[in-house]
Design a protein around this motif. Structure first.
Motif, short mmCIF file in Angstrom:
data_model
loop_
_atom_site.label_atom_id
_atom_site.label_comp_id
_atom_site.label_asym_id
_atom_site.label_seq_id
_atom_site.Cartn_x
_atom_site.Cartn_y
_atom_site.Cartn_z
N CYS A 50 -0.50 -0.58 5.03
CA CYS A 50 -1.89 -1.06 4.99
C CYS A 50 -2.30 -1.67 6.33
N THR A 51 -1.90 -1.04 7.42
CA THR A 51 -2.13 -1.59 8.75
C THR A 51 -2.69 -0.55 9.70
N ARG A 52 -3.56 -1.03 10.58
CA ARG A 52 -4.09 -0.20 11.65
C ARG A 52 -3.70 -0.88 12.97
N ARG A 72 -5.23 -5.44 9.14
CA ARG A 72 -5.09 -4.97 7.75
C ARG A 72 -6.24 -4.02 7.44
N THR A 73 -5.93 -2.88 6.83
CA THR A 73 -6.95 -1.86 6.59
C THR A 73 -7.90 -2.24 5.47
N SER A 74 -7.40 -2.90 4.43
CA SER A 74 -8.24 -3.28 3.30
C SER A 74 -7.59 -4.44 2.56
N CYS A 77 -5.67 -3.10 -0.51
CA CYS A 77 -4.55 -2.18 -0.28
C CYS A 77 -3.24 -2.86 -0.67
N GLN A 78 -2.41 -2.16 -1.43
CA GLN A 78 -1.10 -2.64 -1.83
C GLN A 78 -0.05 -1.98 -0.93
N ALA A 79 0.54 -2.76 -0.07
CA ALA A 79 1.51 -2.23 0.90
C ALA A 79 2.77 -1.74 0.19
N ARG A 80 3.21 -0.55 0.60
CA ARG A 80 4.44 0.04 0.07
C ARG A 80 5.55 0.00 1.12
N ALA A 81 5.26 -0.60 2.27
CA ALA A 81 6.24 -0.71 3.35
C ALA A 81 5.95 -1.97 4.15
#
Length: 171
Positions: A50-52, A72-74, A77-81
């Motif tokens: 979830c990162t730019r 952070r993109t949103s 957003c639920q980060a999976r990494a």
């Protein structure tokens, strides 16, 4: 004797090619256009984290001529990494990391200078789930909650970012 030399030369060439292939990134991309100092630009989005990644060349002659930020993109957003600093994570091929991407950003006002961003990836050590009596994988919420309460959650994939500047500074 000539055969031995030819064999050793071929072996050396094969080892050199294998070493070069090991250092080539997973993602192959074309050149990035030169960027003007002070202008913010997006380099890459890592949706799993979830990162730019955004960067800009600094106008001042500082110790760090390039600034890299993680945005952070949103909020939903639920980060999976996880996204880490490559120096702290000691990201290298020797430590089990895979070179995922190399971004070279040339400086528009200084042709000899470019920022180099290396992105490393490390997969989670995921075990194959157990099959039930019917040969299917069953995932139960209670089992997951119990594992979380005991602190036995599985590993998550990781990304690590390293920033470097190559070339000479301009006056």
């Amino acid at each position: 004797m000539l055969r031995l030399h030819m064999f050793l030369a071929g072996l050396l060439l094969a080892l050199a090619m294998a070493a070069a292939a090991a250092q080539s990134p997973e993602i192959q991309r074309g050149p990035i256009p030169a960027q003007v100092p002070g202008v913010l630009h997006t380099l890459r989005t890592i949706p799993e984290a979830c990162t730019r990644l955004e960067g800009r060349f600094t106008k001042a002659k500082e110790a760090s001529p390039y600034a890299l930020t993680q945005v952070r993109t949103s909020t939903r957003c639920q980060a999976r990494a996880r996204l880490l600093d490559a120096r702290k994570a000691q990201a290298s091929a020797a430590n089990g990391w895979i070179l995922n991407d190399v971004l070279r950003v040339p400086n528009a006002s200084c042709s000899g200078q470019s920022a180099v961003i290396r992105i490393w990836r490390k997969d989670a050590a995921s075990a194959t789930p157990k099959l039930d009596a019917q040969g299917r994988v069953r995932v139960y919420l209670k089992d997951g909650l119990d594992a979380a309460a005991q602190g036995q959650l599985g590993a998550v994939p990781q990304f690590a970012v390293a920033l470097g500047v190559e070339g000479r500074g301009c006056d």
